[in-house]
Scaffold this active site. Sequence first.
Site, short mmCIF file in Angstrom:
data_model
loop_
_atom_site.label_atom_id
_atom_site.label_comp_id
_atom_site.label_asym_id
_atom_site.label_seq_id
_atom_site.Cartn_x
_atom_site.Cartn_y
_atom_site.Cartn_z
N SER A 1 -37.14 32.68 24.96
CA SER A 1 -38.08 32.21 24.37
C SER A 1 -37.89 32.25 22.82
CB SER A 1 -39.65 32.64 24.96
OG SER A 1 -39.70 32.33 26.34
N PRO A 2 -36.91 31.79 22.33
CA PRO A 2 -36.84 32.05 20.94
C PRO A 2 -37.34 31.07 20.11
CG PRO A 2 -34.91 30.99 21.92
CD PRO A 2 -35.62 31.42 23.07
N VAL B 1 -44.98 26.34 21.30
CA VAL B 1 -43.74 26.46 20.21
C VAL B 1 -44.29 26.46 18.88
CG1 VAL B 1 -41.67 25.31 19.58
CG2 VAL B 1 -42.30 25.08 21.99
N PHE B 2 -43.50 27.42 18.00
CA PHE B 2 -43.94 27.56 16.60
C PHE B 2 -43.51 26.34 15.80
CE2 PHE B 2 -40.51 30.59 16.99
CZ PHE B 2 -39.71 30.13 16.15
N TYR C 1 -35.72 31.02 39.41
CA TYR C 1 -36.04 29.62 38.57
C TYR C 1 -35.85 28.58 39.66
CZ TYR C 1 -34.93 32.19 34.59
OH TYR C 1 -34.75 32.94 33.52
N GLY D 1 -46.75 34.03 21.11
CA GLY D 1 -47.36 34.49 22.37
C GLY D 1 -46.47 34.50 23.60
#
Length: 305
Positions: free
Chosen positions: A215-216, A225-226, A52, A220
Amino acid sequence: MRTIKLGTSQLDVPVVAVGCMRINSLDKAEAERFIQTALDEGANFFDHADIYGRGACEEIFADAIQMDSAVREKIILQSKCGIRQGMFDFSKEHILASVDGILQRLKTDYLDILLLHRPDTLVEPEEVAEAFDQLQSSGKVRHFGVSNQHPRQIDLLKKYVQQPIVANQLQLSITNATMITSGFNVNMENDAAVNRDGGVLEYCRLHDITIQPWSPFQYGFFDGVFLGSDKFPELNAKIDEVAHTYGVSNTTIAIAWLLRHPARMQPVIGTMNIDRLKDCCRASEVHLTREEWYAIYRAAGNVLP
């Protein structure tokens, strides 16, 4: 914040882990405020990796939290190693060198948890076992886990490694839920029945390995972000409806959906926004009903058989 035992260990950890992959996007004052907010919320579990920011994220974190022995006792530190440019590397030499670098950057003498990052097909599990033994006996690492590994890869390690595998960090969200979906479609002739991970959800439950969803909020592979996306109108409408019922944000409900699963998961959030951090932490207080959980699952386009 509510806590769980991490795997088979006696380590109590908050149900929400704070991912530090993007902390290098903050200046020092912002990083200090972010970390203090996390601590105020009871989110004292911080997830790192040596890649990171090419190590910069660990250095920024240590400076922002003003790491010393008193601070160290109040937090739980997890980091990951094994990814190198153009390759993966689980060799003994690389694991030991990586941990030394991590500890130096975090300004600490030990990690609470070390995870092996992406699977290395050239792994010699005997070398991993030697590295783990050396890290444990020296006091540099107290607990061990993996990331992005399926059951047979874990079993291969466990054949040689003495230490329990306490965690497996895996991609999982409402829209990326193949590990759940395949379990609904066993032996059926449809794409949802494809078992892509060897039954890792049930495996981790059987062996008391804590799943740490990464990545909650993503759909994809880092496609976006949904929440609030026009690609998922039905899902967002349902999440907003449930959020209104509980008087919380849609962010809270997205994390609460993961926490509702009896696998006792520990989502790793990646936000650097203080308000969203608070919303994520509030999910610890929300317990969705079975009906609400399934309604959200179906609203994401998942069809029950």
